[in-house]
Design a protein around this motif. Structure first.
Motif, short mmCIF file in Angstrom:
data_model
loop_
_atom_site.label_atom_id
_atom_site.label_comp_id
_atom_site.label_asym_id
_atom_site.label_seq_id
_atom_site.Cartn_x
_atom_site.Cartn_y
_atom_site.Cartn_z
N UNK A 106 0.88 -1.28 0.15
CA UNK A 106 -0.17 -0.04 0.04
C UNK A 106 0.73 1.22 0.00
N UNK A 107 1.71 1.35 0.94
CA UNK A 107 2.69 2.32 1.07
C UNK A 107 3.61 2.57 -0.33
N UNK A 108 4.04 1.86 -0.87
CA UNK A 108 4.96 1.96 -2.14
C UNK A 108 3.96 2.47 -3.30
N UNK A 109 2.79 1.93 -3.29
CA UNK A 109 1.86 2.25 -4.18
C UNK A 109 1.47 3.83 -3.94
N UNK A 110 1.09 4.24 -2.79
CA UNK A 110 0.82 5.50 -2.48
C UNK A 110 2.08 6.29 -2.75
N UNK A 111 3.33 5.96 -2.55
CA UNK A 111 4.55 6.92 -2.56
C UNK A 111 4.64 7.24 -4.32
#
Length: 204
Positions: A106-111
């Motif tokens: 999730x956090x890599x996608x958001x980044x």
């Protein structure tokens, strides 16, 4: 006459503190979990308590002026909804969940999504190499020139990187793997998480 040094011991499982070493923690029941905090660690606790325990006077909510917060979008509608409408500049947000539920994904996608909107993002990983993260970024379509990867677990090295460039968003995966050389306790312990969180809040 020199002032006698005061010792302070802390349970590495729950954070319970005592002025002498205890074999068993009276709070969580853990055995052999108390370690002595050095002078630097005790100073961190004092600074943290100053921030938390500032004396103030209660006032009516109707008399309080509303902050004019300008949120920015993560370009992920569900993520923005959870954050109350977007990301608040200068805020620190903890994303929690069981192992394997997809926090890193999730956090890599958001980044990647934030970078596509023109903001420079630093993604710090204490669990995976840059090559492993790159593989996932390919799968998630999160490759972007403004996403920078740093495989590091030492807080002081992360702080140096933050001073080197003007990052607008920093993602640390995960807080429990990061440690400070100012503390003798292990990464993920109460003392480490407390100091690292305090330092990151101050930086934010």
């Amino acid at each position: 006459m020199a002032k006698k040094k005061t010792s302070l011991f802390e349970c590495q499982h729950c954070g319970e503190q005592a002025t002498k070493w205890l074999g068993k923690c009276p709070n969580c029941g853990s055995w052999d979990s108390f370690i002595e905090l050095n002078a630097d660690q005790q100073e961190v606790l004092k600074q943290t308590s100053k921030v938390v325990n500032t004396s103030s006077k209660a006032q009516s909510i109707t008399q309080i002026k509303q902050d004019n917060v300008q949120r920015f979008t993560s370009n992920n509608d569900e993520f923005d909804l959870v954050l109350g409408g977007g990301i608040v500049p200068g805020s620190l947000t903890l994303i929690g969940g069981s192992p394997g539920v997809g926090k890193s994904t999730l956090l890599l996608k958001v980044a990647g999504s934030i970078a596509k909107s023109g903001k420079k993002v630093l993604y710090v990983s204490g669990e995976e190499s840059a090559g492993q993260i790159k593989l996932r970024a390919n799968r998630l379509d999160a490759n972007h020139d403004d996403v920078y990867l740093l495989s590091e677990i030492k807080l002081e090295e992360i702080q140096d990187e933050l001073l080197r460039d003007n990052y607008e968003v920093v993602i640390i995966d995960s807080i429990q793997t990061i440690y400070s050389s100012n503390l003798t306790s292990a990464p993920g312990s109460v003392s480490q998480v407390r100091e690292i969180t305090f330092e990151l809040m101050r930086k934010a």
